[in-house]
Motif scaffolding. Structure first.
Motif, mmCIF file in Angstrom:
data_model
loop_
_atom_site.group_PDB
_atom_site.id
_atom_site.type_symbol
_atom_site.label_atom_id
_atom_site.label_comp_id
_atom_site.label_asym_id
_atom_site.label_seq_id
_atom_site.Cartn_x
_atom_site.Cartn_y
_atom_site.Cartn_z
ATOM 1 N N ARG A 10 91.044 46.631 45.884
ATOM 2 C CA ARG A 10 91.407 46.363 47.277
ATOM 3 C C ARG A 10 91.876 44.922 47.471
ATOM 4 O O ARG A 10 92.783 44.652 48.251
ATOM 5 N N GLU A 11 91.242 44.007 46.762
ATOM 6 C CA GLU A 11 91.592 42.598 46.899
ATOM 7 C C GLU A 11 92.754 42.208 45.992
ATOM 8 O O GLU A 11 93.169 41.065 45.961
ATOM 9 N N MET A 12 93.268 43.164 45.231
ATOM 10 C CA MET A 12 94.402 42.951 44.349
ATOM 11 C C MET A 12 94.128 41.873 43.307
ATOM 12 O O MET A 12 94.988 41.102 42.921
ATOM 13 N N GLN A 13 92.883 41.770 42.850
ATOM 14 C CA GLN A 13 92.580 40.851 41.770
ATOM 15 C C GLN A 13 93.108 41.402 40.454
ATOM 16 O O GLN A 13 93.259 40.685 39.477
ATOM 17 N N THR A 14 93.356 42.710 40.418
ATOM 18 C CA THR A 14 94.024 43.336 39.287
ATOM 19 C C THR A 14 95.394 43.756 39.798
ATOM 20 O O THR A 14 95.495 44.565 40.703
ATOM 21 N N HIS A 15 96.458 43.230 39.194
ATOM 22 C CA HIS A 15 97.766 43.363 39.811
ATOM 23 C C HIS A 15 98.616 44.499 39.267
ATOM 24 O O HIS A 15 99.348 45.129 40.004
ATOM 25 N N SER A 16 98.578 44.758 37.975
ATOM 26 C CA SER A 16 99.421 45.793 37.400
ATOM 27 C C SER A 16 98.867 47.165 37.753
ATOM 28 O O SER A 16 97.665 47.412 37.650
ATOM 29 N N SER A 17 99.752 48.082 38.167
ATOM 30 C CA SER A 17 99.292 49.418 38.557
ATOM 31 C C SER A 17 98.670 50.164 37.379
ATOM 32 O O SER A 17 97.717 50.921 37.545
ATOM 33 N N THR A 25 89.482 54.191 35.862
ATOM 34 C CA THR A 25 89.033 55.284 34.995
ATOM 35 C C THR A 25 87.812 54.864 34.185
ATOM 36 O O THR A 25 86.829 55.622 34.086
ATOM 37 N N ARG A 26 87.854 53.695 33.620
ATOM 38 C CA ARG A 26 86.715 53.207 32.827
ATOM 39 C C ARG A 26 85.466 53.010 33.682
ATOM 40 O O ARG A 26 84.347 53.193 33.203
ATOM 41 N N ALA A 27 85.655 52.654 34.942
ATOM 42 C CA ALA A 27 84.511 52.430 35.827
ATOM 43 C C ALA A 27 83.689 53.702 36.008
ATOM 44 O O ALA A 27 82.473 53.644 36.224
ATOM 45 N N LEU A 28 84.341 54.863 35.890
ATOM 46 C CA LEU A 28 83.639 56.136 36.077
ATOM 47 C C LEU A 28 82.602 56.405 34.988
ATOM 48 O O LEU A 28 81.735 57.275 35.160
ATOM 49 N N ALA A 29 82.663 55.666 33.893
ATOM 50 C CA ALA A 29 81.672 55.836 32.826
ATOM 51 C C ALA A 29 80.268 55.522 33.327
ATOM 52 O O ALA A 29 79.269 55.985 32.756
ATOM 53 N N ALA A 61 100.662 55.232 42.068
ATOM 54 C CA ALA A 61 100.794 56.572 41.499
ATOM 55 C C ALA A 61 99.979 56.712 40.223
ATOM 56 O O ALA A 61 99.406 57.773 39.952
ATOM 57 N N SER A 62 99.919 55.658 39.419
ATOM 58 C CA SER A 62 99.149 55.709 38.166
ATOM 59 C C SER A 62 97.677 55.968 38.444
ATOM 60 O O SER A 62 97.023 56.747 37.743
ATOM 61 N N LEU A 63 97.151 55.305 39.466
ATOM 62 C CA LEU A 63 95.754 55.503 39.856
ATOM 63 C C LEU A 63 95.550 56.928 40.352
ATOM 64 O O LEU A 63 94.575 57.599 39.974
ATOM 65 N N HIS A 64 96.456 57.411 41.174
ATOM 66 C CA HIS A 64 96.379 58.769 41.707
ATOM 67 C C HIS A 64 96.366 59.797 40.570
ATOM 68 O O HIS A 64 95.522 60.706 40.548
ATOM 69 N N ASN A 65 97.280 59.641 39.626
ATOM 70 C CA ASN A 65 97.380 60.592 38.520
ATOM 71 C C ASN A 65 96.140 60.568 37.637
ATOM 72 O O ASN A 65 95.653 61.611 37.178
ATOM 73 N N ALA A 66 95.629 59.362 37.371
ATOM 74 C CA ALA A 66 94.448 59.235 36.513
ATOM 75 C C ALA A 66 93.237 59.910 37.154
ATOM 76 O O ALA A 66 92.491 60.653 36.491
ATOM 77 N N MET A 67 93.033 59.670 38.450
ATOM 78 C CA MET A 67 91.881 60.244 39.133
ATOM 79 C C MET A 67 92.011 61.769 39.264
ATOM 80 O O MET A 67 91.030 62.503 39.125
ATOM 81 N N ARG A 68 93.221 62.242 39.513
ATOM 82 C CA ARG A 68 93.435 63.686 39.614
ATOM 83 C C ARG A 68 93.152 64.367 38.266
ATOM 84 O O ARG A 68 92.566 65.457 38.221
ATOM 85 N N ARG A 69 93.534 63.714 37.192
ATOM 86 C CA ARG A 69 93.294 64.287 35.871
ATOM 87 C C ARG A 69 91.796 64.361 35.568
ATOM 88 O O ARG A 69 91.325 65.336 34.976
ATOM 89 N N VAL A 70 91.056 63.321 35.972
ATOM 90 C CA VAL A 70 89.600 63.345 35.768
ATOM 91 C C VAL A 70 88.991 64.546 36.487
ATOM 92 O O VAL A 70 88.162 65.277 35.912
#
Length: 280
Positions: A10-17, A25-29, A61-70
């Motif tokens: 949310r704070e955009m501390q991570t910039h690349s999509s 995805t890794r956080a879900l571990a 979109a990358s985030l959306h696709n990754a979460m949908r796949r999970v």
């Protein structure tokens, strides 16, 4: 970890999509470290946290696709908590590897498009574009013009990275100066958040840059994983805080700060992905 990742996105501390999708995805571990009374409890936890992570930035979109796949590969696929946890761990590994492989492939293909002595202009910060430049710079001398990408100034991050390469001559400039320097450039090379049907969505400032390049006759190359070329995705622009644009109180002023803009694909000359180079 999940809550911290949501806040970071949310704070955009991570910039690349792509990096955002990997971190989410890794956080879900973390869910595999908790205890659950039944499979339904675990699956509800997965659904809740996947939804929260996806909502943290509905523009990616990358985030959306990754979460949908999970969700597709974990929920409803096992009859025991242990089996579902194993499925989640396996899916996390697969999703991260596919994203990273797509990035590597796109960067490798894009690196081959650079010519020795080329002068190019890039906007904002794209980890895939940066990887491509670093690979190309191992054998070629390049000159790079980089926009600051206001108001977050993410272009400065790109410029600092390129300054570490002996064979790249980086020039940092304001976004509005692109028209001044484009005549000196062989092409524009930028990343992408996603391409949906006939529209490129990318960090704000992309549209005026590409439109100006098109008018000036400077080719535009877009680089990114093929997973970012999607048909079924409803892009939702993110509105950033007004304080990024104007720190002092803005009484009587409406401060507009969209994170992304929309560029017609017909203004782009080629798209480079892990699947190859597509001329438009």
């Amino acid at each position: 970890m999940i809550d911290e990742t949501i806040e970071e996105i949310r704070e955009m501390q991570t910039h690349s999509s792509s990096v955002v999708a990997i971190k989410a995805t890794r956080a879900l571990a973390e869910l595999t470290e908790r205890e659950y009374a039944a499979i339904d409890d675990f699956e509800r936890a997965v659904e809740h946290n996947v939804g929260a992570l996806r909502r943290s930035n509905p523009s990616h979109a990358s985030l959306h696709n990754a979460m949908r796949r999970v969700l597709d590969e974990v929920v409803g696929q096992s009859t025991t908590v242990e089996g579902a946890m194993a499925a989640l761990e396996h899916t996390i590994e697969d999703v991260v590897e596919d994203i990273e492989q797509g990035k590597r492939g796109a960067a490798a293909n894009a690196a081959e498009t650079f010519a020795d002595g080329e002068t190019f202009l890039t906007h904002d910060y794209s980890s895939t574009v940066l990887d491509a430049i670093e690979t190309a710079a191992a054998e070629k001398e390049l000159t790079a013009y980089i926009t600051e990408a206001r108001p977050r100034y993410l272009g400065r991050k790109t410029a600092r990275a390129l300054a570490q390469l002996d064979t790249v001559d980086p020039h940092l400039m304001t976004d509005g100066a692109c028209g001044h320097f484009l005549p000196d450039c062989d092409r524009v090379v930028i990343g992408m958040d996603c391409i949906v049907e006939e529209t490129l969505y990318n960090r704000v400032g992309t549209y005026p840059l590409v439109a100006t390049a098109n008018h000036a006759g400077v080719p535009v190359t877009v680089v990114g994983s093929s997973t970012k070329l999607i048909d079924e995705f409803r892009f939702e622009n993110e509105v950033r805080p007004a304080t990024e644009v104007m720190l002092e109180p803005a009484e009587g002023i409406t401060v507009e700060n969209p994170a992304y803009d929309a560029t017609p694909v017909d203004l782009i000359d080629e798209v480079v992905t892990d699947e190859g180079v597509q001329k438009l």
